[in-house]
Design an enzyme around this catalytic site. Structure first.
Site, PDB file in Angstrom:
ATOM      1  N   GLU A  39      -5.904   2.578  42.252  1.00 38.40           N
ATOM      2  CA  GLU A  39      -4.841   3.540  41.974  1.00 38.40           C
ATOM      3  C   GLU A  39      -5.548   4.869  41.727  1.00 38.40           C
ATOM      4  OE1 GLU A  39      -1.625   5.294  38.985  1.00 38.40           O
ATOM      5  OE2 GLU A  39      -3.465   4.339  38.340  1.00 38.40           O
TER       6      GLU A  39
ATOM      7  N   ASP B  54      -6.642   0.274  37.609  1.00 41.03           N
ATOM      8  CA  ASP B  54      -5.739   1.319  37.143  1.00 41.03           C
ATOM      9  C   ASP B  54      -6.494   2.613  36.846  1.00 41.03           C
ATOM     10  OD1 ASP B  54      -3.065   2.143  36.030  1.00 41.03           O
ATOM     11  OD2 ASP B  54      -4.259   2.326  34.199  1.00 41.03           O
TER      12      ASP B  54
END
Length: 646
Positions: free
Chosen positions: A368, A315
């Site tokens: 991401e 993330d």
């Protein structure tokens, strides 16, 4: 339970050496709490890293939380403390009582704990991770499922709000309870993988798991470690891969967590310009400290080994790469070269991917990453970060912006669809329509579409069809597959009652068939990450907002994709094709079973020797309003002799 005759330590001289050299990538076998038998006495061995502490002791329900009962010892300059505690048993509660050099006293959860109390309680739990796996067939064959030439279609979900249990004490199904329901649902809808928003322990449910405190512990609010293993085992046995969201970018400032762990800023930077995240109000890891980098790498390897996870999605990579991320001028510290790049984080990400692929070459890592950072999915030996795949955030933003337009204005934004071709082969991409696109006032994907309800559903089917036929792997957030009307809210379950509506049921059927065609037609996935897999047939018809392109594989039939982004049907639309013969309509978003108006091509069309779009043969087709059609040559066509146009 481990039997050990040395009651002083589980840490060998080799462990101390590896730790001191920053090369110990199996610390989860040694640090934390491990049930053992020492000289016939049952208990647990505890070990923790606290190099600046004056003293460390284990407190728990086994010693009435007495800070003097079980002090730990340190025997090297590494800062590792350990000791044996008789009487600690399975699910004993414990913490470390840490006294800093300045006398500051703290009760800390174990950074390496395998389980924790159900929030809001914060004690760590002594647990054994024994489990008998039954997924050997999956594990032996999963390498083929994770190649860049393989179909990967990911169902992203938040565990607690997928389905809520009206009879449950906290409205949650357990990992074990949800396992058969989820396996059946994924089977019905054709996805290949499920990606869970972070399941690591987190103190605040509203963070969706992105404020992690337990980097080795699945959140206890859904059950035990073994129950999560059962869920993964069940999904593997039914043919589905597991991807876990993982957050090495920041951690919350809760007092029981990693922050100020031994009376110093151990895991985080001391300077708030480097160590505090202004957007998320959390602490930033000090990647330049090798022990911290190793802690995080150990966490990733732990989930891959102990839980048989098939992929790690990292993330907020952009927040790690840039020192000035979410900061104004004067609020950040330049790197040693005076630049904005976080050199230590870059080195960490490279090492992370190297260690993951060294140990688990049959898995994938996902980034991401929302900027144009070059080489995210290039190998580290070629100067890249070493990820396997990267979310295509640019495609998502451009496409949703285009789709939100009234169709009458789309011709003026034609380039937003074409632009992806400029960079589509710069990385290995996942096309993602994730949870981030349906929260914080953005509305559900359905409600982001223009027009009346019928047009919104047609636009959404068109959006999904465009996504599934573009090069790149696929990701869709839960609820989007049946056209959820409300924006996602973690406190509520999905609107399952909508499936009683024909339009929603048709949307679910459409997504299932898109997944099926994506898997079965090799041309739609074999060259997802190769420029040979895509070429435009028609990219310039801005006046009618029509796009046509060809997907091609190796030793398989091509797939012709025609999309119409206006509410006006395009009849007798001529398209050049690369081979003569019959082209069958293999999918049509306007079919009645999907909720469409049945603007179709009656099963197949025949080519004529009329040049068009640079091809010697062409077909005329009907492209439905706000719709798409897919055509492929039948066995009678001469596609087997195709050679790619130079």
């Amino acid at each position: 339970m481990i039997s050990n005759t040395n009651e002083n330590t589980m840490l060998s001289d080799f462990d101390f050496q590896l730790f001191g050299e920053d090369k110990h990538f199996r610390l989860f076998d040694k640090l934390g709490a491990h049930l053992v038998t020492h000289n016939g006495i049952n208990g647990a061995q505890f070990a923790v890293w606290a190099p600046n502490a004056a003293s460390v002791s284990v407190i728990g329900d086994f010693n009435r939380w007495d800070t003097n009962a079980h002090p730990l010892a340190t025997r090297s300059s590494t800062g590792l403390w350990d000791g044996f505690v008789p009487g600690a048993v399975e699910r004993s509660q414990y913490k470390y009582h840490v006294v800093g050099q300045n006398g500051h006293r703290m009760d800390k959860s174990d950074p390496y704990a395998f389980s924790s109390q159900v929030r809001p309680e914060t004690a760590s739990l002594v647990v054994d991770l024994q489990y008998t796996w039954n997924d050997s067939e999956w594990m032996q064959g999963r390498s083929a499922r994770h190649k860049l030439s393989s179909p990967i279609s990911i169902y992203e979900m938040h565990f607690g709000s997928w389905r809520q249990n009206p009879a449950g004490p906290n409205r949650f199904y357990s990992y074990r309870e949800l396992a058969p329901m989820l396996a059946q649902y994924l089977t019905e809808h054709g996805f290949t993988h499920v990606e869970f928003l972070p399941l690591m322990e987190h103190p605040f449910y509203g963070s969706w798991g992105y404020q992690t405190t337990g980097y080795f512990a699945p959140t206890s609010c859904y059950g035990s470690p073994q129950e999560l293993m059962f869920l993964i085992d069940t999904l593997h046995q039914n043919g589905f891969g597991i991807i876990l969201d993982w957050v090495p970018s920041h951690f919350p400032c809760d007092g029981h967590g990693l922050g100020y762990f031994d009376g110093t800023h151990l895991y985080e930077h001391a300077d708030p310009k480097e160590g505090f995240h202004p957007e998320w109000k959390s602490s930033i890891f000090n990647y330049g400290r090798p022990e911290v980098a190793n802690f995080l790498i150990n966490s990733a390897l732990f989930w891959l080994e102990k839980y048989h996870v098939d992929g790690i999605r990292v993330d907020a990579v952009a927040s790690m790469l840039y020192r000035d991320y979410s900061r104004k001028a004067g609020e950040w510290v330049p790197n040693r070269n005076g630049g904005r790049e976080n050199l230590e984080a870059i080195a960490f990400l490279k090492l992370l991917n190297e260690k993951i692929y060294d140990g688990f070459p049959d898995v994938q890592t996902f980034a991401e990453e929302s900027t144009a950072w070059p080489g995210v999915t290039k190998p580290t030996y070629d100067g890249g970060l070493g990820f396997g795949l990267k979310w295509d955030m640019g495609w998502m933003h451009d496409t949703l912006k285009y789709m939100a337009l009234d169709p009458i204005f789309r011709k003026h934004s034609h380039g937003q669809i074409i632009f992806r071709s400029v960079y589509a082969n710069s990385e290995n991409y996942v096309l993602s329509l994730s949870h981030d696109e349906v929260v914080y006032g953005k509305k559900s994907l359905l409600k982001q579409m223009p027009g009346n309800t019928t047009e919104q559903f047609a636009n959404l089917r068109l959006l999904y069809g465009y996504m599934f036929t573009q090069p790149g792997k696929k990701l869709l957030f839960m609820g989007a597959e049946f056209g959820q009307a409300k924006e996602w809210y973690h406190e509520s379950g999905l609107e399952w009652e909508l499936l009683a509506n024909p339009a929603n049921a048709g949307m679910a059927r459409w997504v299932g068939d898109l997944n099926r065609i994506y898997r079965t037609e090799s041309a739609l996935h074999a060259n997802d990450c190769d420029p040979k897999g895509f070429r435009w047939i028609e990219a310039n018809d801005w006046e009618q907002s029509v796009f046509c392109y060809l997907r091609e594989g190796t030793h398989c039939r091509p797939v012709l994709v025609a999309l119409n982004f206006t509410p006006v049907a395009r009849h007798n639309y001529r398209i050049g094709v690369p081979c003569p013969g019959q082209w069958e309509e293999i999918l049509n978003s306007d079919a009645e079973i999907y909720g469409g108006a049945k603007v179709e091509n009656f099963g197949a069309v025949e080519t004529v020797p009329m040049p068009s779009h640079g091809e010697r043969h062409s077909v005329t087709i009907s492209i439905p309003p706000l719709g798409m059609v897919l055509l492929s040559p039948t066995e009678s066509a001469e596609y087997s002799q195709l050679s790619r146009r130079k």
